[in-house]
Scaffold this active site. Structure first.
Site, PDB file in Angstrom:
ATOM      1  N   GLY A 195       0.287  -3.073  -4.151  1.00 47.81           N
ATOM      2  CA  GLY A 195      -0.935  -2.338  -4.491  1.00 47.81           C
ATOM      3  C   GLY A 195      -0.847  -0.846  -4.206  1.00 47.81           C
ATOM      4  O   GLY A 195      -1.234  -0.011  -5.024  1.00 47.81           O
ATOM      5  N   ALA A 196      -0.306  -0.505  -3.039  1.00 45.12           N
ATOM      6  CA  ALA A 196      -0.286   0.903  -2.624  1.00 45.12           C
ATOM      7  C   ALA A 196       1.055   1.558  -2.900  1.00 45.12           C
ATOM      8  O   ALA A 196       1.285   2.698  -2.506  1.00 45.12           O
ATOM      9  CB  ALA A 196      -0.599   0.991  -1.137  1.00 45.12           C
TER      10      ALA A 196
ATOM     11  N   ALA B  56      -6.073  -7.969  -2.135  1.00 44.93           N
ATOM     12  CA  ALA B  56      -6.657  -7.406  -0.910  1.00 44.93           C
ATOM     13  C   ALA B  56      -5.856  -7.857   0.307  1.00 44.93           C
ATOM     14  O   ALA B  56      -4.990  -7.119   0.802  1.00 44.93           O
ATOM     15  CB  ALA B  56      -8.112  -7.826  -0.793  1.00 44.93           C
ATOM     16  N   ARG B  57      -6.098  -9.072   0.772  1.00 44.17           N
ATOM     17  CA  ARG B  57      -5.363  -9.604   1.913  1.00 44.17           C
ATOM     18  C   ARG B  57      -5.120 -11.096   1.720  1.00 44.17           C
ATOM     19  O   ARG B  57      -6.037 -11.839   1.302  1.00 44.17           O
ATOM     20  CB  ARG B  57      -6.155  -9.408   3.221  1.00 44.17           C
TER      21      ARG B  57
ATOM     22  N   GLU C 143       3.719 -13.159   4.585  1.00 43.26           N
ATOM     23  CA  GLU C 143       4.522 -12.299   3.688  1.00 43.26           C
ATOM     24  C   GLU C 143       5.905 -12.087   4.281  1.00 43.26           C
ATOM     25  O   GLU C 143       5.991 -11.756   5.470  1.00 43.26           O
ATOM     26  CB  GLU C 143       3.799 -10.962   3.470  1.00 43.26           C
TER      27      GLU C 143
ATOM     28  N   THR D 179     -12.244  -7.511  -0.127  1.00 45.90           N
ATOM     29  CA  THR D 179     -12.842  -7.393   1.207  1.00 45.90           C
ATOM     30  C   THR D 179     -11.710  -7.260   2.223  1.00 45.90           C
ATOM     31  O   THR D 179     -10.563  -7.557   1.898  1.00 45.90           O
ATOM     32  CB  THR D 179     -13.634  -8.671   1.554  1.00 45.90           C
TER      33      THR D 179
ATOM     34  N   ASP E  87      -1.101 -10.324  -5.119  1.00 45.77           N
ATOM     35  CA  ASP E  87      -0.248  -9.248  -4.593  1.00 45.77           C
ATOM     36  C   ASP E  87      -0.023  -9.455  -3.099  1.00 45.77           C
ATOM     37  O   ASP E  87       0.831  -8.817  -2.505  1.00 45.77           O
ATOM     38  CB  ASP E  87      -0.926  -7.889  -4.845  1.00 45.77           C
TER      39      ASP E  87
ATOM     40  N   ARG F 275     -14.287   0.749  -1.485  1.00 44.16           N
ATOM     41  CA  ARG F 275     -13.587   1.813  -2.221  1.00 44.16           C
ATOM     42  C   ARG F 275     -12.841   1.254  -3.435  1.00 44.16           C
ATOM     43  O   ARG F 275     -13.015   1.728  -4.560  1.00 44.16           O
ATOM     44  CB  ARG F 275     -12.607   2.525  -1.274  1.00 44.16           C
ATOM     45  N   ILE F 276     -12.013   0.215  -3.202  1.00 39.93           N
ATOM     46  CA  ILE F 276     -11.186  -0.311  -4.295  1.00 39.93           C
ATOM     47  C   ILE F 276     -12.056  -1.064  -5.302  1.00 39.93           C
ATOM     48  O   ILE F 276     -11.930  -0.871  -6.521  1.00 39.93           O
ATOM     49  CB  ILE F 276     -10.060  -1.210  -3.729  1.00 39.93           C
TER      50      ILE F 276
ATOM     51  N   HIS G 272       3.227  -7.327  -2.582  1.00 37.31           N
ATOM     52  CA  HIS G 272       2.340  -6.381  -1.878  1.00 37.31           C
ATOM     53  C   HIS G 272       2.598  -4.943  -2.363  1.00 37.31           C
ATOM     54  O   HIS G 272       2.956  -4.060  -1.567  1.00 37.31           O
ATOM     55  CB  HIS G 272       2.526  -6.504  -0.360  1.00 37.31           C
TER      56      HIS G 272
END
Ligand code: NAD
Ligand code: 2HG
Length: 523
Positions: A277-278, A227-228, A257, A199, A252, A147-148, A275
């Site tokens: 992104g969202a 992503a992660r 974390e 991913t 990010d 999606r991203i 973090h």
């Protein structure tokens, strides 16, 4: 009352579907501050709360964990599955925000915006220190075109970039449709000017960009991870930033974390966000709203559609499955009560229109119903498969192309340690479910209520004797069906009553010479 604990900061407006419903209590408090965790039916989290086995043990009523976001790596999904807890997420509510954030990071990286900003604020004016590069004409390498990745590719193309993609699950047709170049991983490494990963973090993607793979990239490459943490190895980044092979890095997300790799953060060429992104109003509203609607569906007994550990099914699809689901549950429960012995395997065979539905869901439902009779824990379609396997019960699903005369049918065969039993049923529209065969005996009854299965020899007077004993105990027979394979051989009776039968009645029936086996069944 259905109690929801919202542990991480989640948009209150997004909780609207639940706030407007009756009999739902919502408490917004971190799990670490809540003393009575045992009272909650649902838990809402973002990425901060770790939903561990220990936490779930403290929440015995927990039925559903809702992740207001995509990644579920902060949730022990295997343990949730074992405990029958549904895990849902909001798969696309924050896609645009994260793609936009990634693009902002890429633009900041190549134009040194964060560093230049710091410099100006320090009252410097070093224009020659911050000469950047254009994105136009450069190759962006995207690892993971989900999606991203897809949204990012669209934005990169709008900036005149060439987009190369590596994703083992990407088809040629899809890459052509989106207008990206499909590459293998090595090609992408050697050709891209900027590489960004999108991913999930899995065994395969952990350290995907490491000392060896980064050495294959172009000198002066830029690397991005929104992503992660862990998809790009942080030690390897330090090595290649130090020797100048990697020109800049945008992160990010981090292996731990907040980040503990302080050396990495000391490089001027590394830009970082916590973090984020969202973290937009829109994304937070979307994800909270998405999971709230799903939890409401769950409370209303409807199908959830974004479950991580349940076969995905829309409510519309479930309407088609529902009659077979009900039949499967009846057969599973019947066989479990009937076969009072350890079981080695369960085979479920679908025929006709029953073979056209989501059979995986119905099979799990049947197994859950079978196991419920034997285990005193929360069993449902989420954990039925795992629990059966753990108990050494193999389950096999088959689709039959035979036509046994029914428009649909479902046959369940159970191999026990001592015997094998088999039941076949069908679902008749507007009429309900019928059992049409038990252990090869043709019969026809509605599997519901207080039932009595009797196996006997086919001789005159049996029905009369059974009726007499039941009458002597003031038991009224509601329905009665008989079935046999051949004249004078073995036969069965299936009776139903208005109340359950007690043990003295069953013992009296067993004492009749012509009776082979008696079993009371409650459905
Ligand atoms: N920074 C943030 O705040 C933020 C926000 C949302 C999502 N995320 C993370 O972004 C990542 C992508 O999210 P998404 O919604 O696009 O997920 P997605 O499931 O839509 O896409 C993931 C893609 O990765 C591909 N993939 C899987 N294994 C791969 C491998 N070994 N090599 C290459 N490709 C592989 C899949 O085929 C899929 O196309 C996830 O890790 C998610 O947790 C981060
Ligand atoms: O909740 C967040 O902000 C993180 C979201 C993101 O990592 C995700 O996986 O959806």
């Amino acid at each position: 009352m259905f109690r929801v604990l919202v542990s991480d900061p989640i948009s209150r407006d997004g909780l609207e579907p639940l706030l407007e419903a009756n009999n739902i209590e919502i408490v917004q408090k971190n799990v670490s501050e809540e003393e009575n965790l045992a009272q909650y039916d649902a838990l809402f989290v973002r990425s901060a709360t770790k939903v561990t086995e220990e936490l779930m043990n403290q929440m015995p009523k927990l039925k559903i964990v809702a992740r207001a976001g995509v990644g579920v790596d902060n949730i022990d999904v295997d343990q949730a599955t074992r405990k029958g807890i549904i895990v849902i997420n909001a798969p696309d509510g924050n896609t645009i925000s994260t793609a936009e954030h990634t693009f902002a990071m890429i633009a900041s990286l190549v134009r040194h915006i964060p560093q230049a900003n710091m410099s100006v604020k320090n009252r410097e004016w070093k224009r020659s220190s911050f000469v950047g590069s254009e994105l136009h004409g450069k190759m962006l390498g995207i690892v993971g075109l989900g999606r991203i990745g897809t949204e990012l590719a669209r934005r990169a193309k709008a900036f005149g970039m060439r987009v190369a993609v590596f994703d083992p699950f990407l088809t040629k047709e899809r890459s052509e449709k989106i207008g990206v170049e499909k590459h293998d991983f090595e090609e992408l490494l050697t050709q891209a000017d900027i590489i960004t990963v999108h991913t999930p973090l899995t065994k395969e993607t952990k350290g995907l960009l490491n000392k060896e793979t980064i050495s294959k990239t172009k000198k002066g490459v830029y690397l991005v991870n929104c992503a992660r943490g862990g998809i790009i190895d942080e030690d390897a980044l330090c090595t290649y930033l130090e020797n100048g092979h990697v020109r800049g890095v945008a992160l990010d997300v981090f292996e731990v974390e907040p980040p503990e790799h302080t050396r990495l953060l000391e490089f001027e060429q590394v830009i970082a966000t916590p973090h984020l992104g969202a973290s937009t109003k829109e994304a937070q509203l979307n994800v909270a709203y998405q999971v709230s609607k799903e939890v409401l569906l769950f409370i209303q007994g409807k199908q959830v559609t974004t479950s991580i550990n349940l076969p995905a099914m829309s409510d519309e699809a479930y309407q088609k499955v529902a009659p077979y689901d009900s039949l499967a549950q009846k057969i599973g429960s019947f066989l479990s009560q009937y076969m009072n012995q350890p079981v080695q395997s369960i085979t479920i065979e679908y025929e006709g229109t029953a073979a056209e539905i989501e059979t995986a869901y119905v099979t799990k439902s049947m197994i859950a119903s079978f196991l419920k009779q034997r285990m005193d824990i929360n069993i449902n379609t989420v954990n039925a498969g795992v629990l059966a396997r753990e108990r050494g019960i193999q389950f096999i699903e088959k689709v039959s192309d035979q036509n046994s005369g029914y428009s649909n049918s479902m046959k369940v065969t159970i191999h026990g340690e001592q015997t094998t039993s088999e039941i076949k049923g069908t679902s008749i529209p507007h009429f309900g479910e019928r059992i049409v065969s038990v252990n090869g005996f043709s019969i026809d009854f509605h599997p519901s209520g207080h039932l009595l299965y009797i196996q006997h020899t086919d001789v005159p007077g049996v029905i009369g004797n059974v009726g007499r004993i039941l009458g002597n105990h003031s038991v009224n027979i509601a329905t009665m069906q008989v079935g046999r394979k051949e004249k004078g051989g073995e036969a069965i009776m299936m009776l139903s009553f208005d109340r359950p039968l007690d043990q003295p009645i069953l013992s009296a029936l067993t004492e009749l010479d012509e009776i082979v086996f008696v079993k009371a069944i409650e459905l």
